[in-house]
Design a protein around this motif. Structure first.
Motif, PDB file in Angstrom:
ATOM      1  N   GLU A  49       0.808  -1.209   0.000  1.00 21.82           N
ATOM      2  CA  GLU A  49       0.000   0.000   0.000  1.00 21.82           C
ATOM      3  C   GLU A  49       0.852   1.274   0.000  1.00 21.82           C
ATOM      4  OE1 GLU A  49      -2.912  -0.209   3.142  1.00 21.82           O
ATOM      5  OE2 GLU A  49      -3.902  -1.942   2.233  1.00 21.82           O
ATOM      6  N   GLY A  50       2.181   1.110  -0.006  1.00 20.77           N
ATOM      7  CA  GLY A  50       3.059   2.257  -0.165  1.00 20.77           C
ATOM      8  C   GLY A  50       3.454   2.984   1.110  1.00 20.77           C
ATOM      9  N   PHE A  51       3.085   2.449   2.285  1.00 26.03           N
ATOM     10  CA  PHE A  51       3.524   3.074   3.537  1.00 26.03           C
ATOM     11  C   PHE A  51       5.025   2.855   3.737  1.00 26.03           C
ATOM     12  CE2 PHE A  51      -1.017   2.401   4.318  1.00 26.03           C
ATOM     13  CZ  PHE A  51      -1.385   3.684   4.693  1.00 26.03           C
ATOM     14  N   ILE A  52       5.516   1.714   3.309  1.00 24.84           N
ATOM     15  CA  ILE A  52       6.960   1.428   3.295  1.00 24.84           C
ATOM     16  C   ILE A  52       7.356   1.444   1.829  1.00 24.84           C
ATOM     17  CG2 ILE A  52       8.766  -0.262   3.807  1.00 24.84           C
ATOM     18  CD1 ILE A  52       6.872  -1.362   6.022  1.00 24.84           C
ATOM     19  N   THR A  53       8.173   2.426   1.450  1.00 24.30           N
ATOM     20  CA  THR A  53       8.516   2.560   0.034  1.00 24.30           C
ATOM     21  C   THR A  53       9.752   1.765  -0.363  1.00 24.30           C
ATOM     22  OG1 THR A  53       9.709   4.610   0.487  1.00 24.30           O
ATOM     23  CG2 THR A  53       7.403   4.811  -0.189  1.00 24.30           C
ATOM     24  N   ARG A  54      10.691   1.617   0.558  1.00 18.05           N
ATOM     25  CA  ARG A  54      11.870   0.791   0.297  1.00 18.05           C
ATOM     26  C   ARG A  54      12.655   0.621   1.585  1.00 18.05           C
ATOM     27  NH1 ARG A  54      16.221   4.628  -2.795  1.00 18.05           N
ATOM     28  NH2 ARG A  54      15.697   6.515  -1.665  1.00 18.05           N
ATOM     29  N   ARG A  55      13.541  -0.350   1.590  1.00 20.18           N
ATOM     30  CA  ARG A  55      14.418  -0.603   2.724  1.00 20.18           C
ATOM     31  C   ARG A  55      15.849  -0.382   2.254  1.00 20.18           C
ATOM     32  NH1 ARG A  55      12.198  -5.794   5.936  1.00 20.18           N
ATOM     33  NH2 ARG A  55      10.043  -5.146   6.114  1.00 20.18           N
ATOM     34  N   VAL A  56      16.584   0.432   3.014  1.00 24.62           N
ATOM     35  CA  VAL A  56      17.935   0.805   2.589  1.00 24.62           C
ATOM     36  C   VAL A  56      18.896   0.733   3.764  1.00 24.62           C
ATOM     37  CG1 VAL A  56      17.057   2.356   0.791  1.00 24.62           C
ATOM     38  CG2 VAL A  56      17.560   3.256   3.057  1.00 24.62           C
ATOM     39  N   ALA A  57      20.182   0.764   3.444  1.00 27.95           N
ATOM     40  CA  ALA A  57      21.224   0.930   4.455  1.00 27.95           C
ATOM     41  C   ALA A  57      21.599   2.403   4.470  1.00 27.95           C
ATOM     42  CB  ALA A  57      22.442   0.079   4.109  1.00 27.95           C
ATOM     43  N   LEU A  58      21.680   2.996   5.639  1.00 26.70           N
ATOM     44  CA  LEU A  58      22.094   4.394   5.762  1.00 26.70           C
ATOM     45  C   LEU A  58      23.606   4.424   5.958  1.00 26.70           C
ATOM     46  CD1 LEU A  58      19.263   5.700   8.129  1.00 26.70           C
ATOM     47  CD2 LEU A  58      19.413   5.859   5.633  1.00 26.70           C
ATOM     48  N   LEU A  59      24.266   5.173   5.119  1.00 31.39           N
ATOM     49  CA  LEU A  59      25.719   5.236   5.153  1.00 31.39           C
ATOM     50  C   LEU A  59      26.184   6.473   5.912  1.00 31.39           C
ATOM     51  CD1 LEU A  59      26.458   4.288   1.432  1.00 31.39           C
ATOM     52  CD2 LEU A  59      26.091   2.781   3.399  1.00 31.39           C
ATOM     53  N   ASN A  60      27.366   6.384   6.501  1.00 38.55           N
ATOM     54  CA  ASN A  60      27.956   7.490   7.236  1.00 38.55           C
ATOM     55  C   ASN A  60      28.734   8.367   6.256  1.00 38.55           C
ATOM     56  OD1 ASN A  60      29.802   9.106   8.746  1.00 38.55           O
ATOM     57  ND2 ASN A  60      29.498   7.761  10.500  1.00 38.55           N
ATOM     58  N   ALA A  61      28.154   9.511   5.911  1.00 31.96           N
ATOM     59  CA  ALA A  61      28.763  10.397   4.923  1.00 31.96           C
ATOM     60  C   ALA A  61      30.160  10.848   5.347  1.00 31.96           C
ATOM     61  CB  ALA A  61      27.859  11.604   4.673  1.00 31.96           C
ATOM     62  N   GLN A  62      30.334  11.161   6.633  1.00 26.20           N
ATOM     63  CA  GLN A  62      31.637  11.612   7.134  1.00 26.20           C
ATOM     64  C   GLN A  62      32.709  10.550   6.898  1.00 26.20           C
ATOM     65  OE1 GLN A  62      32.576  14.567   8.742  1.00 26.20           O
ATOM     66  NE2 GLN A  62      30.588  15.435   8.247  1.00 26.20           N
ATOM     67  N   LYS A  63      32.396   9.301   7.267  1.00 21.18           N
ATOM     68  CA  LYS A  63      33.376   8.215   7.101  1.00 21.18           C
ATOM     69  C   LYS A  63      33.695   7.958   5.631  1.00 21.18           C
ATOM     70  CE  LYS A  63      32.971   5.517  11.287  1.00 21.18           C
ATOM     71  NZ  LYS A  63      34.357   5.311  11.647  1.00 21.18           N
ATOM     72  N   LEU A  64      32.755   8.313   4.753  1.00 22.17           N
ATOM     73  CA  LEU A  64      32.959   8.120   3.325  1.00 22.17           C
ATOM     74  C   LEU A  64      33.600   9.345   2.665  1.00 22.17           C
ATOM     75  CD1 LEU A  64      29.614   6.300   2.635  1.00 22.17           C
ATOM     76  CD2 LEU A  64      31.911   5.313   2.485  1.00 22.17           C
ATOM     77  N   GLY A  65      34.027  10.302   3.482  1.00 27.12           N
ATOM     78  CA  GLY A  65      34.740  11.455   2.962  1.00 27.12           C
ATOM     79  C   GLY A  65      33.855  12.584   2.472  1.00 27.12           C
ATOM     80  N   LEU A  66      32.563  12.516   2.768  1.00 22.80           N
ATOM     81  CA  LEU A  66      31.654  13.587   2.351  1.00 22.80           C
ATOM     82  C   LEU A  66      31.438  14.515   3.541  1.00 22.80           C
ATOM     83  CD1 LEU A  66      29.213  11.344   0.329  1.00 22.80           C
ATOM     84  CD2 LEU A  66      30.888  12.972  -0.597  1.00 22.80           C
ATOM     85  N   ALA A  67      32.445  15.336   3.805  1.00 16.23           N
ATOM     86  CA  ALA A  67      32.477  16.154   5.020  1.00 16.23           C
ATOM     87  C   ALA A  67      31.767  17.495   4.870  1.00 16.23           C
ATOM     88  CB  ALA A  67      33.935  16.386   5.429  1.00 16.23           C
ATOM     89  N   THR A  68      31.371  17.861   3.665  1.00 15.06           N
ATOM     90  CA  THR A  68      30.792  19.180   3.435  1.00 15.06           C
ATOM     91  C   THR A  68      29.339  19.058   2.983  1.00 15.06           C
ATOM     92  OG1 THR A  68      32.990  19.996   2.828  1.00 15.06           O
ATOM     93  CG2 THR A  68      31.108  21.359   2.201  1.00 15.06           C
ATOM     94  N   THR A  69      28.446  19.640   3.771  1.00 10.19           N
ATOM     95  CA  THR A  69      27.026  19.692   3.431  1.00 10.19           C
ATOM     96  C   THR A  69      26.707  21.124   3.029  1.00 10.19           C
ATOM     97  OG1 THR A  69      26.507  17.958   5.034  1.00 10.19           O
ATOM     98  CG2 THR A  69      24.673  19.338   4.286  1.00 10.19           C
ATOM     99  N   VAL A  70      26.086  21.265   1.863  1.00 10.21           N
ATOM    100  CA  VAL A  70      25.774  22.587   1.332  1.00 10.21           C
ATOM    101  C   VAL A  70      24.280  22.640   1.012  1.00 10.21           C
ATOM    102  CG1 VAL A  70      26.388  24.337  -0.372  1.00 10.21           C
ATOM    103  CG2 VAL A  70      28.054  22.569   0.245  1.00 10.21           C
ATOM    104  N   ILE A  71      23.639  23.708   1.460  1.00  6.29           N
ATOM    105  CA  ILE A  71      22.255  23.970   1.092  1.00  6.29           C
ATOM    106  C   ILE A  71      22.297  25.003  -0.026  1.00  6.29           C
ATOM    107  CG2 ILE A  71      19.999  24.795   1.862  1.00  6.29           C
ATOM    108  CD1 ILE A  71      20.981  22.111   3.181  1.00  6.29           C
ATOM    109  N   VAL A  72      21.789  24.624  -1.182  1.00  8.22           N
ATOM    110  CA  VAL A  72      21.803  25.489  -2.358  1.00  8.22           C
ATOM    111  C   VAL A  72      20.369  25.919  -2.650  1.00  8.22           C
ATOM    112  CG1 VAL A  72      22.369  25.641  -4.823  1.00  8.22           C
ATOM    113  CG2 VAL A  72      23.804  24.254  -3.290  1.00  8.22           C
ATOM    114  N   GLN A  73      20.164  27.242  -2.774  1.00 10.79           N
ATOM    115  CA  GLN A  73      18.853  27.783  -3.106  1.00 10.79           C
ATOM    116  C   GLN A  73      18.923  28.401  -4.493  1.00 10.79           C
ATOM    117  OE1 GLN A  73      18.656  29.995   0.747  1.00 10.79           O
ATOM    118  NE2 GLN A  73      16.528  29.300   0.661  1.00 10.79           N
TER     119      GLN A  73
END
Length: 157
Positions: A49-73
């Motif tokens: 019925e679409g209440f659960i859309t998918r099951r995923v693994a959440l990755l640690n962005a910092q550990k993967l070298g993605l240290a910069t989060t930018v909000i772009v408008q």
């Protein structure tokens, strides 16, 4: 049960699986007070019925070298359907864009971008602005992540 109607057991199932999608069925059934077969049926219904859309693994962005989060408008250059569709396709194609919203207010779009560093963001920015006509773009760099949660609030149910 009426289609799309959620009861307290459904809510417990949703709360549990959004905290740990790998919870064993036996443990999930025990948590919500059911035996395994009815629990499995409810889980399947919540998915179909679409209440659960998918099951995923959440990755640690910092550990993967993605240290910069930018909000772009972004302010749209035009507000016709073709430009809007072209921009959605253009900006949505970037792997660095992990969230993308059409907004009300002063800016038309908000993008959450994850990159390793400023040089990587500059490279992303140049590809973003060179690929389509934009009226205005502004970027803000997150200095500290205070809260991050993927769980959807269910208290209103």
């Amino acid at each position: 049960m009426k289609k799309n109607a959620l009861d307290s057991i459904d809510k417990k199932i949703l709360c549990s699986v959004q905290q740990d999608a790998d919870v064993p069925l036996s443990e999930l059934a025990e948590q919500v007070g059911l035996t395994q077969t009815p629990c499995w049926r409810r889980l399947q219904r919540l998915q179909s019925e679409g209440f659960i859309t998918r099951r995923v693994a959440l990755l640690n962005a910092q550990k993967l070298g993605l240290a910069t989060t930018v909000i772009v408008q972004v302010k749209a250059a035009r507000h016709d359907g073709r430009w809007l569709a072209d921009f959605a396709r253009h900006a949505g194609a970037f792997e660095e864009v992990v969230e993308f919203y059409r907004m009300s207010g002063e800016y038309d779009y908000l993008l959450k971008v994850l990159v390793p560093d400023m040089a990587s963001f500059d490279h992303f920015y140049k590809r973003l602005v060179n690929g389509i006509d934009l009226q205005d773009v502004t970027s803000s760099f997150a200095m500290e992540q205070i809260k991050y949660d993927t769980a959807v609030p269910l208290t209103h149910l």
